[in-house]
Design a protein around this motif. Structure first.
Motif, short mmCIF file in Angstrom:
data_model
loop_
_atom_site.label_atom_id
_atom_site.label_comp_id
_atom_site.label_asym_id
_atom_site.label_seq_id
_atom_site.Cartn_x
_atom_site.Cartn_y
_atom_site.Cartn_z
N ILE A 53 38.79 36.95 32.55
CA ILE A 53 38.69 36.09 33.24
C ILE A 53 37.44 36.04 34.26
CG2 ILE A 53 39.60 35.04 35.35
CD1 ILE A 53 42.47 35.66 34.62
N TYR A 54 36.93 36.92 34.65
CA TYR A 54 35.37 36.75 35.19
C TYR A 54 34.33 36.49 34.19
CZ TYR A 54 31.23 38.50 37.38
OH TYR A 54 29.83 38.23 38.00
N ASN A 55 34.24 37.44 33.26
CA ASN A 55 33.07 37.35 32.39
C ASN A 55 33.54 36.34 31.15
OD1 ASN A 55 30.69 37.59 30.74
ND2 ASN A 55 31.63 39.35 29.51
N GLY A 56 34.87 36.39 30.54
CA GLY A 56 34.97 35.49 29.49
C GLY A 56 35.37 33.70 29.84
N VAL A 57 35.63 33.68 31.07
CA VAL A 57 36.08 32.15 31.34
C VAL A 57 35.33 31.69 32.35
CG1 VAL A 57 37.99 30.53 32.32
CG2 VAL A 57 38.53 32.62 30.87
N LEU A 58 35.24 32.52 33.61
CA LEU A 58 34.14 31.99 34.65
C LEU A 58 32.85 32.04 34.34
CD1 LEU A 58 36.19 33.58 37.66
CD2 LEU A 58 36.39 31.36 37.02
N LYS A 59 32.30 33.13 33.74
CA LYS A 59 30.95 33.31 33.14
C LYS A 59 30.64 32.79 32.03
CE LYS A 59 29.77 34.89 37.25
NZ LYS A 59 28.72 34.31 38.46
N GLY A 60 31.33 32.36 31.37
CA GLY A 60 31.08 32.05 29.80
C GLY A 60 30.62 33.09 29.10
N GLY A 61 31.07 34.16 29.34
CA GLY A 61 30.60 35.35 28.52
C GLY A 61 29.27 35.97 28.93
N GLN A 62 28.54 35.36 29.73
CA GLN A 62 27.28 35.57 29.97
C GLN A 62 26.87 36.71 31.07
OE1 GLN A 62 24.78 34.06 28.22
NE2 GLN A 62 26.51 33.44 27.12
N ALA A 63 27.90 37.08 31.84
CA ALA A 63 27.82 38.06 32.83
C ALA A 63 27.00 39.37 32.63
CB ALA A 63 29.03 38.42 33.53
N SER A 64 26.25 39.75 33.40
CA SER A 64 25.48 41.15 32.94
C SER A 64 26.33 42.35 32.88
CB SER A 64 24.34 41.57 33.79
OG SER A 64 24.75 41.94 35.01
N GLU A 65 26.03 43.57 32.19
CA GLU A 65 26.89 44.47 32.29
C GLU A 65 26.94 45.23 33.54
OE1 GLU A 65 27.81 47.39 30.04
OE2 GLU A 65 28.36 45.82 28.63
N LYS A 66 25.89 45.11 34.23
CA LYS A 66 25.88 45.47 35.72
C LYS A 66 26.86 44.64 36.58
CE LYS A 66 22.57 46.84 39.33
NZ LYS A 66 21.29 46.26 39.82
N ASP A 67 26.79 43.39 36.37
CA ASP A 67 27.85 42.49 37.18
C ASP A 67 29.33 43.10 36.65
OD1 ASP A 67 26.38 41.34 38.88
OD2 ASP A 67 26.26 39.35 37.82
N GLN A 68 29.44 43.13 35.53
CA GLN A 68 30.88 43.25 34.95
C GLN A 68 31.37 44.66 35.66
OE1 GLN A 68 32.12 42.61 30.78
NE2 GLN A 68 30.08 41.63 30.35
N PHE A 69 30.63 45.70 35.35
CA PHE A 69 30.86 46.89 36.15
C PHE A 69 31.37 46.98 37.26
CE2 PHE A 69 29.27 51.42 36.48
CZ PHE A 69 30.49 52.10 36.28
N ARG A 70 30.34 46.35 38.34
CA ARG A 70 30.83 46.05 39.84
C ARG A 70 32.05 45.34 39.98
NH1 ARG A 70 29.46 41.80 42.84
NH2 ARG A 70 28.23 40.96 41.12
N VAL A 71 32.10 44.10 39.06
CA VAL A 71 33.55 43.21 39.35
C VAL A 71 34.67 44.25 38.81
CG1 VAL A 71 34.67 41.43 38.64
CG2 VAL A 71 32.24 41.03 39.17
N ALA A 72 34.70 45.02 37.85
CA ALA A 72 35.81 45.83 37.20
C ALA A 72 36.27 46.51 38.32
CB ALA A 72 35.14 46.43 36.12
N ARG A 73 35.19 47.07 39.08
CA ARG A 73 35.71 48.17 40.08
C ARG A 73 35.92 47.62 41.55
NH1 ARG A 73 30.94 52.67 40.34
NH2 ARG A 73 29.55 50.82 39.94
N LEU A 74 35.62 46.29 41.83
CA LEU A 74 36.18 45.50 42.86
C LEU A 74 37.78 45.30 42.41
CD1 LEU A 74 33.40 43.22 44.13
CD2 LEU A 74 34.50 45.02 45.49
N ALA A 75 37.82 44.84 41.11
CA ALA A 75 39.16 44.55 40.97
C ALA A 75 40.36 45.45 40.79
CB ALA A 75 39.11 43.88 39.40
N THR A 76 39.65 46.63 40.57
CA THR A 76 40.45 47.88 40.67
C THR A 76 41.13 48.04 42.19
OG1 THR A 76 39.27 48.70 39.01
CG2 THR A 76 40.74 50.17 40.31
N VAL A 77 40.12 48.09 43.06
CA VAL A 77 40.30 47.99 44.41
C VAL A 77 41.40 47.24 44.89
CG1 VAL A 77 39.74 48.22 46.88
CG2 VAL A 77 38.30 49.12 45.05
N ALA A 78 41.27 45.87 44.39
CA ALA A 78 41.92 44.65 44.61
C ALA A 78 43.71 44.89 44.12
CB ALA A 78 41.47 43.31 44.10
N VAL A 79 43.47 45.39 42.73
CA VAL A 79 44.90 45.41 42.11
C VAL A 79 45.50 46.87 42.75
CG1 VAL A 79 45.69 46.48 40.18
CG2 VAL A 79 43.98 44.88 39.88
#
Lengths: 530, 96
Positions: free
Chosen positions: A356-382
């Protein structure tokens, strides 16, 4: 002593987590441990993901209280891995990178499919997780004899799980599963040997004592399942659902090749099969040694059968051995809950971030660093969501949510996976119809089934049904109707979305099939890093 | 994710053989295990006297059938692993 052993297990898993954190530095590491897990490690972790508290405490209790009928669960959960082995594991590894959605989009070339598949993953994982978290609350309060209430236990499990996943990513989650799976196997084997020793190394002797206590019907079918159609429906969901469960599917992306994916299923089948065979010994021994009344007195659903059996086998209540047996099995059950919840969380947060974040919202262009950060935020949210939902649902009857997760996986994910792999004319509209139709129809059937609609006596305060009325749909498990319906939705969607079949469509299908069957382009860990 | 290299690949003989063999194998094995597995719930639902019949000491037909399902699962997994060596070899030829 229970606290000491549980604390030791938690300490070991946290140490592993901090070790793993050094290797958890990119999004690919977080999602799938960089695709570097070995086949045997992955197989043990799959077994760990699967042998939840529901199987260890739940099935032992079911057999202890219902005899043979409880054991049928064990058979279905094991046989389900043949579906995974023959059909899903290898093509999934060859076509996907991090998630189920990768595989579907690789073939169907439509970004909307990614959104739907991600939503399906998150919905199924959430239902499964609510069941685990609520179960964790009541189990921990039960196992600690009330010393830790559900209100404390649920946040405790949630916070530990967030630490494992956020700090250690998939590598730590995998190792927590491995540690827990080995502890659980060890406990089960020791108990089985003690049981056999106690009953003259004869299963027949054990069954003889069960019969003497409960009557002959305990050795045959029908104590729990009176309605054959309900039983067949449950078995169908069990045997087809596993191949669509997101937290199991994600495990095939953690190994380098399709051959490793195959070997990991075989490893998992060896462990899971041995474990489930031993549930027949544990459940019947609990019945013969403790008696149905004592097990029910400790917990109506039979969840205390395994810990109490351990106490008895190690010397009985009041002895040092007995206390150790009880403490050890309780601590293992606690580790089991933590590990399974962590596995569910990482599959949900990977799906959110990668799809959802990288594939759809960012059109597959999110940087590794951003994805890593968002993944951990998503974990806290989940994690926070799991704690809140768990606390909200803690007095509800949630045991059906696990069966519901299986039914959803079999009805919404499996038809789409099969059509993607094998049906030349399948298209994106069919996938979306299949997923949405499968989920909504299954939820509708559950909502009007006896899981939700039932009239409870006024005296019942916990485990109440949401709608106090007679059920409209008679089956506890909707699989028999919802799985064919899932295939029908995917088929109808394909007809509705059909345009003229072009040579380009053929080429895309053949490209997909070539890669699925030969693994072209996915050798080694390349796919996990490209 | 290019599709350019494929048309030639689909014409190679090893690949054609792989697809045909693999599809036939998967279909046969899947149907076999589903039929054998569903013997259990169907008999448990509709033939309770048979399931409760003692066949080995106190061990009932139901337990024998259930344990046999586990053995069936392991045997079928083993057959697949052996057969998959052929698939791997064909896949390698197809890629080359």
């Amino acid at each position: 002593m229970t606290f000491l052993l549980a604390a030791m297990i938690v300490a070991v898993t946290l140490a592993v987590t901090f070790w793993a954190s050094k290797r958890n530095t990119s999004a690919g590491d977080f999602y799938v441990a960089g695709g570097r897990i070995s086949a045997s490690q992955n197989g043990i972790a799959i077994a760990g993901d699967y042998m939840s508290a529901a199987s260890f405490l739940g099935i032992t209790g079911l057999i202890a209280l219902n005899g043979y009928d409880g054991f049928m669960y064990s058979v279905g959960w094991f046989i389900a891995y043949l579906t995974v082995l023959f059909i899903v594991a290898e093509p999934l590894r060859n076509l996907g990178k991090y998630t189920l959605a990768d595989m579907l989009v690789y073939r169907l070339k439509d970004p909307r499919v990614r959104t739907y598949a991600a939503v399906s993953t998150i919905v199924i994982s959430t239902f499964y997780m609510i069941a685990q978290v609520v179960g964790a609350g009541s189990l921990i309060s039960l196992l600690s004899r009330g010393a830790i209430s559900a209100d404390l236990a649920i946040p405790l499990v949630g916070v530990l799980m967030i630490i494992y996943v956020v700090v250690g990513g998939m590598l730590a989650t995998t190792w927590v599963q491995i540690i827990k799976a080995m502890l659980l196997m060890f406990a089960t084997i020791v108990m089985t040997v003690l049981i056999l020793n106690r009953f003259g190394w004869s299963f027949s002797n054990l069954l003889g004592q069960v019969e003497a206590k409960n009557g002959a019907e305990f050795l045959g079918a029908g104590v729990k399942y009176k309605n054959p159609i309900d039983l067949i429906s449950l078995c169908l969901a069990l045997v087809l659902g596993t191949a669509g469960l997101p937290h199991i599917l994600v495990r095939f992306f953690t190994v380098p090749t399709a051959q490793d994916a195959r070997k990991s299923v075989v490893w998992a089948m060896a462990l899971i099969g041995a474990f489930y065979v031993m549930t027949a010994f544990m459940g019947n021994a609990a019945n013969a040694l403790l008696g149905k009344d004592a097990i029910e007195a400790a917990n109506k659903a039979g969840n205390m059968a395994a810990p109490l059996l351990a106490e008895n086998l190690f010397g009985g209540a009041g002895t040092l051995g007995g206390e150790f047996g009880l403490a050890f099995v309780t601590a293992v059950a606690f580790a089991t809950i933590l590990a399974v919840v962590a596995g569910l969380t990482i599959s949900a947060s990977t799906s959110f971030t990668h799809d959802i974040y990288n594939g759809v919202l960012k059109g597959g262009q999110a940087s590794e660093k951003d994805q890593f950060r968002v993944a951990r935020l998503a974990t806290v949210a989940v994690g926070v969501a799991a704690i809140l939902l768990g606390l909200a649902a803690k007095t509800q009857n949630v045991a059906f949510l696990v069966a519901l997760a299986f039914a959803l996986a079999a009805s919404a994910n499996l038809p789409v996976i099969l059509f993607t792999l094998f049906w030349r004319r399948f298209n994106a509209t069919g996938a979306m119809w299949g997923i949405v139709g499968g989920i909504l129809f299954t939820l509708l059937l559950i909502a009007i089934s006896p899981n939700i609609m039932k009239i409870d006596p006024d005296t019942l305060t916990t485990g109440r049904h949401l709608i106090q009325a007679n059920a409209i749909f008679p089956l506890e498990n909707p699989g028999l109707i919802s799985i064919p319906a899932g295939f029908l939705f995917a088929y109808l969607g394909t007809l509705i979305g059909a345009r003229r079949h072009t040579p380009e469509d053929d080429r895309i299908f053949e490209d997909m099939q070539f890669r699925a069957y030969t693994g072209a382009g996915v050798d080694g860990t390349v796919a996990a890093h490209d | 994710m290019t599709v350019s290299r494929v048309p030639s690949a689909t014409r190679n003989a090893a690949y054609q053989q792989l697809v045909a063999q693999r599809n036939a194998f998967t279909l046969t094995m899947t149907l076999t295990f589903l039929v054998l597995y569903f013997l259990l719930p169907v008999l448990a639902g509709y033939n309770k006297p048979l399931m409760a019949q003692k066949v080995l000491g106190n061990v009932t037909f139901g337990y024998v059938l259930a344990f046999a399902e586990f053995i069936m699962g392991w045997v079928m997994a083993y057959i697949y692993v052996v057969k998959a060596r052929t698939f791997d070899r064909l896949a390698q030829e197809a890629r080359a």
